[in-house]
Design a protein around this motif. Structure first.
Motif, short mmCIF file in Angstrom:
data_model
loop_
_atom_site.label_atom_id
_atom_site.label_comp_id
_atom_site.label_asym_id
_atom_site.label_seq_id
_atom_site.Cartn_x
_atom_site.Cartn_y
_atom_site.Cartn_z
N ASP A 200 0.83 -1.20 0.00
CA ASP A 200 0.00 0.00 0.00
C ASP A 200 0.87 1.26 0.00
O ASP A 200 1.69 1.48 0.90
CB ASP A 200 -0.90 -0.02 1.24
N LYS A 201 0.69 2.09 -1.01
CA LYS A 201 1.54 3.28 -1.15
C LYS A 201 1.39 4.25 0.02
O LYS A 201 2.29 5.07 0.28
CB LYS A 201 1.21 4.00 -2.46
N ASN A 202 0.27 4.17 0.74
CA ASN A 202 0.09 5.06 1.89
C ASN A 202 1.11 4.79 2.99
O ASN A 202 1.36 5.65 3.85
CB ASN A 202 -1.33 4.93 2.46
N ALA A 203 1.70 3.60 2.97
CA ALA A 203 2.72 3.27 3.97
C ALA A 203 3.98 4.13 3.81
O ALA A 203 4.77 4.24 4.76
CB ALA A 203 3.10 1.79 3.87
N TRP A 204 4.16 4.74 2.65
CA TRP A 204 5.39 5.49 2.39
C TRP A 204 5.32 6.93 2.87
O TRP A 204 6.33 7.64 2.84
CB TRP A 204 5.72 5.46 0.90
#
Length: 395
Positions: A200-204
């Motif tokens: 999940d890109k939100n983790a970055w």
């Protein structure tokens, strides 16, 4: 034929001209598009994911031109490359288009390899071999997938199949893939499991860090999850001769394999599901050596080398016994090295400045040379001998 002393790159990619042209024809991701740089020059860029950092990456002839691949090999003294189509493969296409393009690209890759040069030092061995690809997309039929496996198996210079983690859209542990695993095991082809989507890109977070987090963490975590799901689904119990090669040294799987085993032992839903302790399955897998560090490679080989001690489910951590009297930890490490293979990830990770050799390649070779406990024989095997045997290049 015994394995000669060669440098063989098993993790090296290409966007074949047919595929690159297809990406240029697209208006949505994935695509290759042209833009004007700040210096006023025209530049082609590859965009393979929505919201990809830095607006994708610049691409040029090194991504599709065979001569450029061979020049790279010569520059780094690489004797043989086993080339694979780079992600995102055919994941974004409808089933009918994917099946047609898979057949064409497999034939193209066979030509790319078969019409290339032979190895001067070894009769009957080419400098280029390849991994074919399957039309693994939702709505693909079992018949189409098995037929493509059979096509790849008839192409003499294609030695395996590169595969992403999504399968038909539900992951690789999807029951619908059972006939595909059976066909691949029967064919003897090697599956190269490679990530594309990450996590999940939100983790970055919100800070701009380029491609660093998705590539260094997201890709290996994706591989870790996909392989763990295959273990939990019992795929390696049902297909014990399936040969699976993991990209990026298996991600976090070696580090977390004992934790995985403990979680299985303590979960009533899965505690009696598998034929072996989870750590056993690492000894059934193959791992590229694209880790960039000697300590990391040593750890992976340790985890592989102990696998045979975990045949029984619920085996104690004491089974590895590397501290017991008369047990040689280096011997276990040497045993694990037999399933590790050199790779470069070309044409990705190019140097940022002018240099004769790519830092990413030099570091991988230095990492192999620096592993404590590996003799010159193990280092030579990881650099090429293991790949020569796995892909049966001398036959």
């Amino acid at each position: 034929m015994s394995a000669p002393r060669l440098l063989i790159d098993i993790h090296t990619h290409v966007y074949l001209p047919r595929y690159a042209a297809f990406l240029r024809s697209r208006a949505s991701v994935p695509r290759i598009f042209t833009r004007t740089t700040a210096e006023g020059k025209q530049e082609e860029r590859l965009l393979i994911l929505d919201d990809e950092p830095s607006g994708g990456r610049p691409v040029g002839a090194q991504y599709w031109d065979r001569d450029e691949k061979l020049k790279f090999m010569d520059r780094h003294a690489i004797d043989v490359s086993v080339v694979s189509s780079a992600n995102p493969w055919l994941d974004f296409l409808p089933a009918s288009t994917a099946q047609k393009l898979a057949g064409e690209l497999n034939a193209d890759l066979e030509t790319y390899c078969s019409t290339g040069p032979s190895l001067a030092s070894l009769t009957g061995v080419k400098r280029l071999y390849g991994f074919g690809l399957l039309p693994l997309v939702p709505e693909a039929t079992t018949e189409a997938l098995v037929s493509t496996v059979e096509q790849i198996a008839t192409l003499p210079h294609l030695k395996g199949i590169i595969m992403g983690t999504r399968g038909l859209g539900k992951g690789l542990d999807d029951d619908a893939l059972e006939p595909v695993w059976a066909a691949i095991e029967k064919s003897g082809l090697v599956v190269f499991l490679h990530p594309h989507y990450g996590v999940d890109k939100n983790a970055w977070g919100e800070k701009e860090n380029g491609h660093v987090l998705p590539l260094s963490l997201g890709f290996p975590f994706e591989t870790t999850i996909a392989t763990t799901r295959l273990i939990l689904a019992g795929v390696f119990d049902r297909y014990p001769n399936l040969r699976l090669l993991l990209a990026h040294s298996g991600g976090a799987l070696p580090q977390l394999s004992s934790r995985l085993a403990s979680c299985i032992d303590h979960d009533p839903l899965v505690a009696s599901r598998l034929a072996h302790d989870a750590r056993y399955y690492l000894g059934k897998l193959y791992f590229d050596a694209v880790a960039y560090g000697s300590e990391e490679l040593g750890f992976v080989s340790d985890a592989i080398g102990r696998a045979h001690k975990y045949t029984q489910t619920g085996t104690s951590a004491a089974a590895s016994g590397v501290r017991s009297a008369g047990v040689d930890g280096a011997e276990q490490r040497r045993l694990g090295s037999k399933r590790m293979l050199f790779g470069t990830d070309h044409p990705f990770f190019p140097p940022l400045g002018a240099t004769e050799k790519w830092k990413s390649v030099v570091e991988n070779l230095e990492a192999i040379d620096g592993v404590w406990g590996w003799t010159e024989a193990e280092k030579d095997a990881v650099k090429g001998g293991n790949a020569f045997a796995l892909f049966k290049l001398g036959s």
